[in-house]
Design an enzyme around this catalytic site. Sequence first.
Site, PDB file in Angstrom:
ATOM      1  N   GLU A  30      10.986  -2.842   9.731  1.00  0.00           N
ATOM      2  CA  GLU A  30      11.793  -2.270  10.527  1.00  0.00           C
ATOM      3  C   GLU A  30      12.532  -3.432  11.160  1.00  0.00           C
ATOM      4  O   GLU A  30      12.451  -4.604  11.008  1.00  0.00           O
ATOM      5  CB  GLU A  30      10.882  -1.702  11.883  1.00  0.00           C
ATOM      6  CG  GLU A  30      10.290   0.074  11.502  1.00  0.00           C
ATOM      7  CD  GLU A  30       9.343  -0.142  10.660  1.00  0.00           C
ATOM      8  OE1 GLU A  30       8.531  -1.143  10.350  1.00  0.00           O
ATOM      9  OE2 GLU A  30       9.139   1.207  10.010  1.00  0.00           O
ATOM     10  N   CYS A  62      11.544   8.820   3.637  1.00  0.00           N
ATOM     11  CA  CYS A  62      11.634  10.043   4.295  1.00  0.00           C
ATOM     12  C   CYS A  62      12.343  10.106   5.641  1.00  0.00           C
ATOM     13  O   CYS A  62      12.968  11.280   6.046  1.00  0.00           O
ATOM     14  CB  CYS A  62      10.170  10.220   4.676  1.00  0.00           C
ATOM     15  SG  CYS A  62       8.847   9.605   3.924  1.00  0.00           S
ATOM     16  N   GLU A 102       2.256   1.619  14.392  1.00  0.00           N
ATOM     17  CA  GLU A 102       3.298   2.809  13.690  1.00  0.00           C
ATOM     18  C   GLU A 102       2.758   4.222  13.860  1.00  0.00           C
ATOM     19  O   GLU A 102       3.524   5.028  14.042  1.00  0.00           O
ATOM     20  CB  GLU A 102       3.347   2.179  12.250  1.00  0.00           C
ATOM     21  CG  GLU A 102       4.760   2.632  11.351  1.00  0.00           C
ATOM     22  CD  GLU A 102       4.669   4.090  11.277  1.00  0.00           C
ATOM     23  OE1 GLU A 102       5.727   4.909  11.316  1.00  0.00           O
ATOM     24  OE2 GLU A 102       3.328   4.633  10.674  1.00  0.00           O
ATOM     25  N   CYS A 106       4.102   2.390   4.023  1.00  0.00           N
ATOM     26  CA  CYS A 106       5.363   3.327   4.168  1.00  0.00           C
ATOM     27  C   CYS A 106       6.339   3.136   3.196  1.00  0.00           C
ATOM     28  O   CYS A 106       6.618   1.705   2.873  1.00  0.00           O
ATOM     29  CB  CYS A 106       5.915   3.120   5.594  1.00  0.00           C
ATOM     30  SG  CYS A 106       7.491   3.861   5.867  1.00  0.00           S
ATOM     31  N   THR A 153      13.268   1.747  10.152  1.00  0.00           N
ATOM     32  CA  THR A 153      12.572   1.878   8.707  1.00  0.00           C
ATOM     33  C   THR A 153      13.272   1.744   7.702  1.00  0.00           C
ATOM     34  O   THR A 153      14.277   2.462   7.469  1.00  0.00           O
ATOM     35  CB  THR A 153      11.664   3.043   9.058  1.00  0.00           C
ATOM     36  OG1 THR A 153      10.722   2.985  10.081  1.00  0.00           O
ATOM     37  CG2 THR A 153      10.602   3.323   7.578  1.00  0.00           C
ATOM     38  N   TYR A 169       3.479  13.249   8.906  1.00  0.00           N
ATOM     39  CA  TYR A 169       2.383  12.574   8.999  1.00  0.00           C
ATOM     40  C   TYR A 169       1.055  12.610   8.859  1.00  0.00           C
ATOM     41  O   TYR A 169       0.189  11.916   8.214  1.00  0.00           O
ATOM     42  CB  TYR A 169       2.390  11.875  10.719  1.00  0.00           C
ATOM     43  CG  TYR A 169       3.243  10.757  10.622  1.00  0.00           C
ATOM     44  CD1 TYR A 169       4.752  10.643  10.416  1.00  0.00           C
ATOM     45  CD2 TYR A 169       3.055   9.428  11.528  1.00  0.00           C
ATOM     46  CE1 TYR A 169       5.732   9.755  10.580  1.00  0.00           C
ATOM     47  CE2 TYR A 169       3.864   8.305  11.822  1.00  0.00           C
ATOM     48  CZ  TYR A 169       5.152   8.658  11.270  1.00  0.00           C
ATOM     49  OH  TYR A 169       5.915   7.185  11.389  1.00  0.00           O
ATOM     50  N   HIS A 208       9.819  14.989  10.863  1.00  0.00           N
ATOM     51  CA  HIS A 208       9.412  13.980  10.719  1.00  0.00           C
ATOM     52  C   HIS A 208       7.974  13.908  11.037  1.00  0.00           C
ATOM     53  O   HIS A 208       6.975  13.051  10.475  1.00  0.00           O
ATOM     54  CB  HIS A 208      10.085  12.590  11.275  1.00  0.00           C
ATOM     55  CG  HIS A 208       9.806  11.314  10.463  1.00  0.00           C
ATOM     56  ND1 HIS A 208       9.920  11.125   9.247  1.00  0.00           N
ATOM     57  CD2 HIS A 208       9.538  10.157  10.971  1.00  0.00           C
ATOM     58  CE1 HIS A 208       9.482   9.883   8.899  1.00  0.00           C
ATOM     59  NE2 HIS A 208       9.133   9.333  10.092  1.00  0.00           N
ATOM     60  N   CYS A 264       1.597  11.466   4.571  1.00  0.00           N
ATOM     61  CA  CYS A 264       1.595  10.041   4.384  1.00  0.00           C
ATOM     62  C   CYS A 264       0.398   9.271   4.732  1.00  0.00           C
ATOM     63  O   CYS A 264      -0.273   8.525   4.266  1.00  0.00           O
ATOM     64  CB  CYS A 264       2.964   9.184   4.562  1.00  0.00           C
ATOM     65  SG  CYS A 264       3.180   9.187   6.462  1.00  0.00           S
TER      66      CYS A 264
HETATM   67 FE1  SF4 Z   1       6.970   5.936   6.231  1.00  0.00          FE
HETATM   68 FE2  SF4 Z   1       5.347   8.089   6.385  1.00  0.00          FE
HETATM   69 FE3  SF4 Z   1       7.613   7.824   7.971  1.00  0.00          FE
HETATM   70 FE4  SF4 Z   1       7.790   8.301   5.072  1.00  0.00          FE
HETATM   71  S1  SF4 Z   1       6.739   9.597   6.737  1.00  0.00           S
HETATM   72  S2  SF4 Z   1       8.942   6.827   6.303  1.00  0.00           S
HETATM   73  S3  SF4 Z   1       5.956   7.141   4.517  1.00  0.00           S
HETATM   74  S4  SF4 Z   1       5.648   6.500   8.222  1.00  0.00           S
HETATM   75 FE    FE Z   2       7.459   6.327   9.955  1.00  0.00          FE
END
Ligand code: SF4
Ligand code: FE
Length: 486
Positions: free
Chosen positions: A259, A104, A445, A100, A191, A298, A294, A301
């Site tokens: 985190e 974001c 996660e 991560c 995060t 997913y 958000h 990423c």
């Molecule tokens: Fe992390 Fe993925 Fe969330 Fe971006 S979208 S903060 S890379 S878990």
């Molecule tokens: Fe996340």
Amino acid sequence: MPLKDGKAYRESLQPLKMNVYAFGEKIENVAEHPLFQPHINAAALTYELAHDPLTEDLVTATSHLTGLKISRFTHIHQSTDDLIKKVKMLRLIAGRTGSCFQRCVGWDAMNATYSVTYEMDQELGTGYFQRFRNFLQYIQENDLMLAGAMTDPKGDRGLSPAKQVDPDMFVRVVAKNEAGIVIRGAKVHQTGIINSHEMLIMPTMAMAEEDVDYAVCCALPTNAPGVIHIFGRQTNDERRLGGGDIDQGNARYGTVGGEALTVLNDVFVPWERVFMCGEYQYAGLLVERFASYHRQNYGGCKAGVSDIIIGATTAMAEYNGVAKASHVRDKVVEMVHLTETLYCGSIACSCEGAVTPSGAFFVNPLLANTVKQNVTRFIYEIARLSHDVSGGCIATLPSEQDLRHDEVGKYVEKYFKGVDGVPTEERMRMARLVENMTGGTALVESMHGAGSPQAQRVMILRQANLGHKVKLAKELAGIKERDSKK
Ligand code: SF4
Ligand code: FE
């Protein structure tokens, strides 16, 4: 101010002197402590790639406020093309970090707050939107990293904020004066917060009139007086504190985002940084917007992360001499299929995005929630297949120190060798990477990041338009609608 590069980002963390605790100690210099280096490195890459001609188109954008070139991580989406570029950029970066890169969350928080403050002002006559635009411009012009702070501790999950035995289980406003507000409570699972410059506090769920003090959205520096960050543990984090890099698996970028529990002990926030204060009717909308943005991410990423897992698994199969076995190839195909299905969903919810009254673009929330629901399952399956193919050594390998040991190193070298031509150290490195990317913290996660599975199911049901589906079925079955008044 020009776009920061990785070095400038690292340097910008030095003067923050945040109040951070980890392993029972106060951390004097977060920017230099080995525990945080992987997280800082991953965030720094988001700054680096803005300067790479090959990635610049995805990683930068043009500010709709100033017309200047900015990091895409501070951009308000102006089109579905922006939403698609977001997903592509996340896959690209995760395909390099394997972890991560944290930036974001604050970005999604900014996009959600932007459109919701506009709509709130339209209906309630408040003046939050212009304030938020000013804050956004400050973030864009200084290329700052913003942590999105949504999740409250929540105490008894069966009780609303106002009904909790301990009133601090949700962040609330405890005082107001002509200069600003004072907030108390905590945000959990934050995060990237210990290497961010600012944080944007949002409510964590829909609220009723009795929760009026809890309906608060505001921004504050991560080092504001009264803020304490207590860093969370991760699988194998102590391997960062000495003993070489092999055992860390991904020494450069770590596993997840880093985190922390962020405590807000009566923190003052001036009015120009307050974007909701008591408008409980809009808390739910803000949460839904943020969560959908958000959840869109997913399939970007996690697809990038899965690309590396697939590569590592394929390499392990080669090192073990089983790459040509048909069942191994089939398992790798399955991993690719699952990964691309995640990516399809993120691209689709971006293509099907629509403009909000503020002019900012929002994803299709049904499709975005579907993506994240798939992530809660598919990443576990991808990890399972990787364990299956890679072999049991990912759980039982001796340490790097044993490999390098004067007496027993030769045995580790001899008995952990696979096919001829591949040094044992390379097989160990790859196995450790698989271990790092498919184990405890990384999987959890995927389950709970961007909201737990049930949160997505609630939104899927709300967006599903079941009434319309029943109508379609009745029409085809030849059933006439009854007059409901009779
Ligand atoms: Fe992390 Fe993925 Fe969330 Fe971006 S979208 S903060 S890379 S878990
Ligand atoms: Fe996340």
